[in-house]
Motif scaffolding. Structure first.
Motif, PDB file in Angstrom:
ATOM      1  N   LEU A 152    -126.214 -90.308   2.805  1.00 43.69           N
ATOM      2  CA  LEU A 152    -125.429 -89.761   1.702  1.00 43.69           C
ATOM      3  C   LEU A 152    -124.650 -90.851   0.976  1.00 43.69           C
ATOM      4  O   LEU A 152    -124.443 -90.767  -0.238  1.00 43.69           O
ATOM      5  CB  LEU A 152    -124.494 -88.668   2.213  1.00 43.69           C
ATOM      6  N   ASP A 153    -124.221 -91.896   1.697  1.00 45.01           N
ATOM      7  CA  ASP A 153    -123.628 -93.049   1.016  1.00 45.01           C
ATOM      8  C   ASP A 153    -124.656 -93.673   0.076  1.00 45.01           C
ATOM      9  O   ASP A 153    -124.364 -93.978  -1.082  1.00 45.01           O
ATOM     10  CB  ASP A 153    -123.164 -94.097   2.033  1.00 45.01           C
ATOM     11  N   GLU A 154    -125.871 -93.871   0.577  1.00 46.71           N
ATOM     12  CA  GLU A 154    -126.918 -94.473  -0.241  1.00 46.71           C
ATOM     13  C   GLU A 154    -127.320 -93.554  -1.389  1.00 46.71           C
ATOM     14  O   GLU A 154    -127.650 -94.018  -2.478  1.00 46.71           O
ATOM     15  CB  GLU A 154    -128.124 -94.820   0.628  1.00 46.71           C
ATOM     16  N   CYS A 155    -127.290 -92.247  -1.138  1.00 44.85           N
ATOM     17  CA  CYS A 155    -127.602 -91.282  -2.184  1.00 44.85           C
ATOM     18  C   CYS A 155    -126.588 -91.397  -3.320  1.00 44.85           C
ATOM     19  O   CYS A 155    -126.956 -91.361  -4.498  1.00 44.85           O
ATOM     20  CB  CYS A 155    -127.608 -89.866  -1.602  1.00 44.85           C
TER      21      CYS A 155
ATOM     22  N   SER B 275    -120.050 -92.090  -0.783  1.00 44.57           N
ATOM     23  CA  SER B 275    -119.506 -92.574  -2.050  1.00 44.57           C
ATOM     24  C   SER B 275    -120.191 -93.870  -2.455  1.00 44.57           C
ATOM     25  O   SER B 275    -120.580 -94.675  -1.612  1.00 44.57           O
ATOM     26  CB  SER B 275    -117.991 -92.826  -1.941  1.00 44.57           C
ATOM     27  N   SER B 276    -120.302 -94.063  -3.769  1.00 39.94           N
ATOM     28  CA  SER B 276    -120.888 -95.305  -4.265  1.00 39.94           C
ATOM     29  C   SER B 276    -119.874 -96.437  -4.258  1.00 39.94           C
ATOM     30  O   SER B 276    -120.239 -97.609  -4.191  1.00 39.94           O
ATOM     31  CB  SER B 276    -121.438 -95.106  -5.679  1.00 39.94           C
ATOM     32  N   THR B 277    -118.589 -96.080  -4.338  1.00 41.28           N
ATOM     33  CA  THR B 277    -117.509 -97.079  -4.329  1.00 41.28           C
ATOM     34  C   THR B 277    -116.306 -96.520  -3.575  1.00 41.28           C
ATOM     35  O   THR B 277    -116.139 -95.294  -3.483  1.00 41.28           O
ATOM     36  CB  THR B 277    -117.054 -97.431  -5.763  1.00 41.28           C
ATOM     37  N   PRO B 278    -115.434 -97.399  -3.065  1.00 46.56           N
ATOM     38  CA  PRO B 278    -114.226 -96.916  -2.396  1.00 46.56           C
ATOM     39  C   PRO B 278    -113.343 -96.078  -3.318  1.00 46.56           C
ATOM     40  O   PRO B 278    -112.723 -95.101  -2.887  1.00 46.56           O
ATOM     41  CB  PRO B 278    -113.519 -98.204  -1.964  1.00 46.56           C
ATOM     42  N   GLY B 279    -113.264 -96.448  -4.601  1.00 45.35           N
ATOM     43  CA  GLY B 279    -112.424 -95.713  -5.541  1.00 45.35           C
ATOM     44  C   GLY B 279    -112.867 -94.268  -5.697  1.00 45.35           C
ATOM     45  O   GLY B 279    -112.042 -93.348  -5.668  1.00 45.35           O
TER      46      GLY B 279
ATOM     47  N   HIS C 261    -129.844 -85.288  -8.226  1.00 40.14           N
ATOM     48  CA  HIS C 261    -129.286 -86.029  -7.085  1.00 40.14           C
ATOM     49  C   HIS C 261    -128.496 -85.111  -6.159  1.00 40.14           C
ATOM     50  O   HIS C 261    -128.500 -85.300  -4.933  1.00 40.14           O
ATOM     51  CB  HIS C 261    -128.429 -87.185  -7.586  1.00 40.14           C
ATOM     52  N   ALA C 262    -127.807 -84.122  -6.721  1.00 42.14           N
ATOM     53  CA  ALA C 262    -127.100 -83.155  -5.882  1.00 42.14           C
ATOM     54  C   ALA C 262    -128.096 -82.376  -5.030  1.00 42.14           C
ATOM     55  O   ALA C 262    -127.857 -82.109  -3.843  1.00 42.14           O
ATOM     56  CB  ALA C 262    -126.280 -82.202  -6.748  1.00 42.14           C
ATOM     57  N   ALA C 263    -129.239 -82.028  -5.615  1.00 44.51           N
ATOM     58  CA  ALA C 263    -130.277 -81.308  -4.865  1.00 44.51           C
ATOM     59  C   ALA C 263    -130.828 -82.169  -3.730  1.00 44.51           C
ATOM     60  O   ALA C 263    -131.104 -81.662  -2.631  1.00 44.51           O
ATOM     61  CB  ALA C 263    -131.397 -80.889  -5.808  1.00 44.51           C
ATOM     62  N   LEU C 264    -130.990 -83.465  -3.965  1.00 43.22           N
ATOM     63  CA  LEU C 264    -131.463 -84.366  -2.914  1.00 43.22           C
ATOM     64  C   LEU C 264    -130.464 -84.423  -1.754  1.00 43.22           C
ATOM     65  O   LEU C 264    -130.855 -84.418  -0.580  1.00 43.22           O
ATOM     66  CB  LEU C 264    -131.670 -85.773  -3.480  1.00 43.22           C
ATOM     67  N   ALA C 265    -129.178 -84.475  -2.080  1.00 43.64           N
ATOM     68  CA  ALA C 265    -128.151 -84.495  -1.032  1.00 43.64           C
ATOM     69  C   ALA C 265    -128.175 -83.194  -0.235  1.00 43.64           C
ATOM     70  O   ALA C 265    -128.066 -83.198   0.993  1.00 43.64           O
ATOM     71  CB  ALA C 265    -126.775 -84.710  -1.658  1.00 43.64           C
TER      72      ALA C 265
END
Length: 223
Positions: A7-10, A39-43, A131-135
């Protein structure tokens, strides 16, 4: 690869594909508990953690309603103050929340954050839906494997109530960056609202998040 890492990579892939300098974070809700899942970033992750701890915000409301929500930080939404403060602190000016169904009582959502004002570019919303569907597919698969795996099922079912609850509390603390007493209160409230035992709610968290990752914990659950 564990579910949490996937999910991080997603989220990272979603941000890269969506482009336009956006950042993304994924939340998961189950049994009334919201956790940051990737998440894609810490922020972006900090924004979703603030939202999960307040139990309200665009991502959570999108999952509750089952609809896509767009919001601009300049427009105050009552109840979203904690999320809004976190998003403004990170420099974001707008967000897009896209939910996807995992199964009965469980949903994921992807929060897309932007520091650029204006309308969302053409095609971005449709891509975020994909992308939400993939997750959601990844979480659904994890639950199916947990159902089919005798070794995994046997492990969490033979754990004591105390051990199961402690595992779940640890997952909530790690996912939402919250103290132990807050994590325990979240678990207790979710159980009370649904007429379930704390063990039953904790087992769902352990089954989805902890055992699926050989001890790794991920973040966000459903209401």
């Amino acid at each position: 690869m564990t579910l949490s890492r996937y999910l991080d990579e997603c989220a990272i892939r979603a941000a890269a594909v969506l482009g336009h300098g956006v950042e993304a974070s994924i939340s998961l809700r189950e049994h009334g508990i919201s956790l940051r899942a990737g998440s894609s970033t810490p922020g972006a992750g900090r924004c979703d953690q603030a939202e999960a701890r307040a139990d309200t915000g665009p991502c959570i409301d999108a999952m509750r309603r089952g609809t896509v929500l767009t919001t601009r930080l300049a427009d105050m939404v009552p109840g979203w103050e904690a999320w809004q403060a976190a998003a403004e602190a990170e420099g974001f000016v707008q967000a897009l929340a896209v939910p996807a169904e995992v199964g009965p009582g469980a949903r994921v959502a992807i929060n897309v954050y932007s520091r650029t004002p204006g309308d969302w570019p053409a095609g971005l919303v449709d891509a975020a839906v994909g992308h939400a569907a993939l997750a959601a597919d990844a979480v659904r698969l994890q639950l199916q494997f947990a159902d089919l795996g005798d070794a995994v099922a046997g492990l969490y079912r033979t754990m004591t109530d105390r051990a199961t609850v402690e595992q779940a509390v640890g997952a909530i603390m790690a996912s939402n960056d919250c103290p132990e007493d807050e994590a325990r209160a979240v678990l207790r409230t979710a159980a009370d609202r649904r007429g379930l035992t704390e063990r039953e709610v904790a087992e769902a968290i352990v089954r989805t998040l902890v055992l699926g990752g050989e001890g790794d914990v991920i973040g966000d659950l459903d209401r």
